[in-house]
Design a protein around this motif. Sequence first.
Motif, PDB file in Angstrom:
ATOM      1  N   GLU A 135       0.792  -1.060   0.315  1.00  0.00           N
ATOM      2  CA  GLU A 135      -0.007  -0.076   0.054  1.00  0.00           C
ATOM      3  C   GLU A 135       1.019   1.328   0.062  1.00  0.00           C
ATOM      4  O   GLU A 135       0.561   2.300  -0.739  1.00  0.00           O
ATOM      5  N   GLU A 136       1.869   1.195   0.590  1.00  0.00           N
ATOM      6  CA  GLU A 136       3.013   2.207   0.454  1.00  0.00           C
ATOM      7  C   GLU A 136       3.387   2.528  -0.653  1.00  0.00           C
ATOM      8  O   GLU A 136       3.397   3.699  -1.087  1.00  0.00           O
ATOM      9  N   ALA A 137       3.620   1.534  -1.441  1.00  0.00           N
ATOM     10  CA  ALA A 137       4.005   1.736  -2.978  1.00  0.00           C
ATOM     11  C   ALA A 137       2.685   2.164  -3.844  1.00  0.00           C
ATOM     12  O   ALA A 137       3.274   3.032  -4.764  1.00  0.00           O
ATOM     13  N   ALA A 138       1.713   1.428  -3.628  1.00  0.00           N
ATOM     14  CA  ALA A 138       0.439   1.928  -4.309  1.00  0.00           C
ATOM     15  C   ALA A 138      -0.049   3.459  -4.240  1.00  0.00           C
ATOM     16  O   ALA A 138      -0.120   3.987  -5.106  1.00  0.00           O
ATOM     17  N   VAL A 139       0.135   3.876  -2.901  1.00  0.00           N
ATOM     18  CA  VAL A 139      -0.273   5.179  -2.673  1.00  0.00           C
ATOM     19  C   VAL A 139       0.632   6.107  -3.146  1.00  0.00           C
ATOM     20  O   VAL A 139       0.489   7.414  -3.764  1.00  0.00           O
ATOM     21  N   THR A 140       2.109   5.915  -2.976  1.00  0.00           N
ATOM     22  CA  THR A 140       2.851   6.767  -3.523  1.00  0.00           C
ATOM     23  C   THR A 140       2.725   6.793  -4.890  1.00  0.00           C
ATOM     24  O   THR A 140       2.790   8.205  -5.616  1.00  0.00           O
ATOM     25  N   ALA A 141       2.782   5.866  -5.801  1.00  0.00           N
ATOM     26  CA  ALA A 141       2.406   5.894  -7.350  1.00  0.00           C
ATOM     27  C   ALA A 141       1.256   6.797  -7.482  1.00  0.00           C
ATOM     28  O   ALA A 141       0.966   7.522  -8.619  1.00  0.00           O
ATOM     29  N   GLU A 142       0.110   6.327  -6.726  1.00  0.00           N
ATOM     30  CA  GLU A 142      -1.178   7.350  -7.069  1.00  0.00           C
ATOM     31  C   GLU A 142      -1.066   8.608  -6.810  1.00  0.00           C
ATOM     32  O   GLU A 142      -1.491   9.502  -7.493  1.00  0.00           O
ATOM     33  N   ALA A 143      -0.408   9.075  -5.803  1.00  0.00           N
ATOM     34  CA  ALA A 143      -0.036  10.523  -5.477  1.00  0.00           C
ATOM     35  C   ALA A 143       0.576  11.235  -6.570  1.00  0.00           C
ATOM     36  O   ALA A 143       0.368  12.382  -6.675  1.00  0.00           O
ATOM     37  N   PHE A 144       1.311  10.450  -7.495  1.00  0.00           N
ATOM     38  CA  PHE A 144       2.161  11.067  -8.459  1.00  0.00           C
ATOM     39  C   PHE A 144       1.543  11.046  -9.611  1.00  0.00           C
ATOM     40  O   PHE A 144       2.045  11.233 -10.943  1.00  0.00           O
ATOM     41  N   GLY A 145       0.096  10.463  -9.707  1.00  0.00           N
ATOM     42  CA  GLY A 145      -0.884  10.554 -11.020  1.00  0.00           C
ATOM     43  C   GLY A 145      -0.706   9.322 -11.770  1.00  0.00           C
ATOM     44  O   GLY A 145      -1.230   9.339 -12.837  1.00  0.00           O
ATOM     45  N   ASN A 146      -0.463   8.335 -11.337  1.00  0.00           N
ATOM     46  CA  ASN A 146      -0.282   6.869 -11.598  1.00  0.00           C
ATOM     47  C   ASN A 146      -1.634   6.080 -11.495  1.00  0.00           C
ATOM     48  O   ASN A 146      -2.230   6.429 -10.347  1.00  0.00           O
ATOM     49  N   ARG A 147      -2.091   5.377 -12.836  1.00  0.00           N
ATOM     50  CA  ARG A 147      -3.225   4.599 -12.559  1.00  0.00           C
ATOM     51  C   ARG A 147      -2.426   3.302 -11.823  1.00  0.00           C
ATOM     52  O   ARG A 147      -1.515   2.600 -12.424  1.00  0.00           O
ATOM     53  N   VAL A 148      -3.355   2.640 -10.754  1.00  0.00           N
ATOM     54  CA  VAL A 148      -2.621   1.796  -9.998  1.00  0.00           C
ATOM     55  C   VAL A 148      -3.661   0.435 -10.015  1.00  0.00           C
ATOM     56  O   VAL A 148      -4.575   0.597  -9.881  1.00  0.00           O
ATOM     57  N   SER A 149      -3.076  -1.054 -10.299  1.00  0.00           N
ATOM     58  CA  SER A 149      -3.704  -2.063 -10.300  1.00  0.00           C
ATOM     59  C   SER A 149      -3.192  -2.937  -9.164  1.00  0.00           C
ATOM     60  O   SER A 149      -2.226  -3.372  -9.036  1.00  0.00           O
ATOM     61  N   ARG A 150      -4.129  -3.108  -8.143  1.00  0.00           N
ATOM     62  CA  ARG A 150      -3.696  -3.925  -6.843  1.00  0.00           C
ATOM     63  C   ARG A 150      -3.935  -5.283  -7.113  1.00  0.00           C
ATOM     64  O   ARG A 150      -5.196  -5.772  -7.174  1.00  0.00           O
ATOM     65  N   ILE A 151      -3.057  -6.338  -7.057  1.00  0.00           N
ATOM     66  CA  ILE A 151      -3.252  -7.844  -7.131  1.00  0.00           C
ATOM     67  C   ILE A 151      -2.681  -8.494  -5.935  1.00  0.00           C
ATOM     68  O   ILE A 151      -1.473  -8.608  -6.112  1.00  0.00           O
ATOM     69  N   TYR A 152      -3.278  -8.709  -4.918  1.00  0.00           N
ATOM     70  CA  TYR A 152      -2.808  -8.909  -3.808  1.00  0.00           C
ATOM     71  C   TYR A 152      -2.873 -10.687  -3.518  1.00  0.00           C
ATOM     72  O   TYR A 152      -3.916 -11.125  -3.888  1.00  0.00           O
ATOM     73  N   ASP A 153      -2.049 -11.210  -2.618  1.00  0.00           N
ATOM     74  CA  ASP A 153      -2.194 -12.409  -2.030  1.00  0.00           C
ATOM     75  C   ASP A 153      -2.117 -13.569  -3.372  1.00  0.00           C
ATOM     76  O   ASP A 153      -3.012 -14.325  -3.228  1.00  0.00           O
ATOM     77  N   VAL A 154      -1.119 -13.537  -4.230  1.00  0.00           N
ATOM     78  CA  VAL A 154      -0.880 -14.495  -5.235  1.00  0.00           C
ATOM     79  C   VAL A 154       0.469 -15.169  -5.183  1.00  0.00           C
ATOM     80  O   VAL A 154       1.141 -15.370  -6.149  1.00  0.00           O
ATOM     81  N   GLY A 155       0.898 -15.415  -4.022  1.00  0.00           N
ATOM     82  CA  GLY A 155       2.156 -15.853  -3.706  1.00  0.00           C
ATOM     83  C   GLY A 155       2.343 -17.643  -4.125  1.00  0.00           C
ATOM     84  O   GLY A 155       1.382 -18.126  -4.571  1.00  0.00           O
ATOM     85  N   VAL A 156       3.442 -17.839  -4.172  1.00  0.00           N
ATOM     86  CA  VAL A 156       3.832 -19.087  -4.932  1.00  0.00           C
ATOM     87  C   VAL A 156       3.324 -20.501  -3.995  1.00  0.00           C
ATOM     88  O   VAL A 156       3.336 -21.536  -4.803  1.00  0.00           O
TER      89      VAL A 156
END
Length: 253
Positions: A135-156
Motif C-alpha cells: 500500500e505504501e508503494a500503491a499510494v505513492t504511485a497514485e499520489a504522483f498521478g499513476n493508475r494503479v492495479s492492486r493484485i494481492y495474495d498471489v504467492g507461490v
Amino acid sequence: MANEHLTNLLNQVASHEITTEQAFKQLNQAGFIDLDYAKVDTDRQRRTGYSEVIYGEGKTTAQIIGIIQVMLTTNTNILVTRVSPKKAQKISRVYPKMVYLKKSRIMLWQQNIPEQTNNTIAIVTAGTSDLKIAEEAAVTAEAFGNRVSRIYDVGVAGIHRLFAELDAIRSATVVVVVAGMEGALASVIGGLVDKPVIAVPTSVGYGASFNGLSALLTMLNSCASGITVVNIDNGFGAGYSASQINHLVESEQ
C-alpha cells in the motif's frame, strides 16, 4: 513558480501563519529553506518533476508540521511517509486537509491534482502480510498521478492464484512485486512478463528469513532478467521508481 512562492509567503504572513522574519529567511535561501533541524528542498519539483517527500519516521510531530508549513509556500503536493496513527492525529489537528491513509501509513495533501496516466502500474503481493508495504508503494504511485492495479495474495504457495491474474499483470507498464519469506514471487513473475519488474523484499517471515534478508538475497540473485530490487520494506522507493518508468513511457506515446 517564483511568483507563486512569493504570493504564498505573503498570504502566510498576512494570516499570521509565519512571521515576517521567517518569510525573509525563506526569500534569502537559494533552493532550500533551513529550519535548523531540516533543510527543506523547495527546488526539487523543478529539478526532478517530483516535490520533496517527508520521511515521517524518526521525526517529531512538531518537526513534520514545520516542514509541511514550509512546503505549503511552494504550492506543491505534500506526501509524508511512515506516519504513526498518533502522529497523524496531531498533524490533522493543525492541517485538517492532510488525509491519513492508515494501511500505507502515509499522509497526503494534494494541493494540485495530477493528471492520471493512461498506463497502469501493477502492485502484486505474495501474501496478505505484505499489504502494508504494498500500500505504501500503491499510494505513492497514485499520489504522483499513476493508475494503479492492486493484485494481492498471489504467492507461490498457491501459484494458480497468480495465473488467474496474469492478464491484468501483463497489461501493466511496470510491475512492483512485494514479497517476504523466501521472496520467490519476483523471479516467477519476471519469467512471465515482458515489462520491468521492481522487487520489494519485506521483513515478513519466520526466523531464518532474517527480517527480510532472505527475500532480498533471493531477489538480487534472481535468474529472471529485468528485475530491479529496492531495499527491504521500501514500498515508497518502489512506487517512486515505478512512477518514473510509467511517466516516461506515457510521454513517448
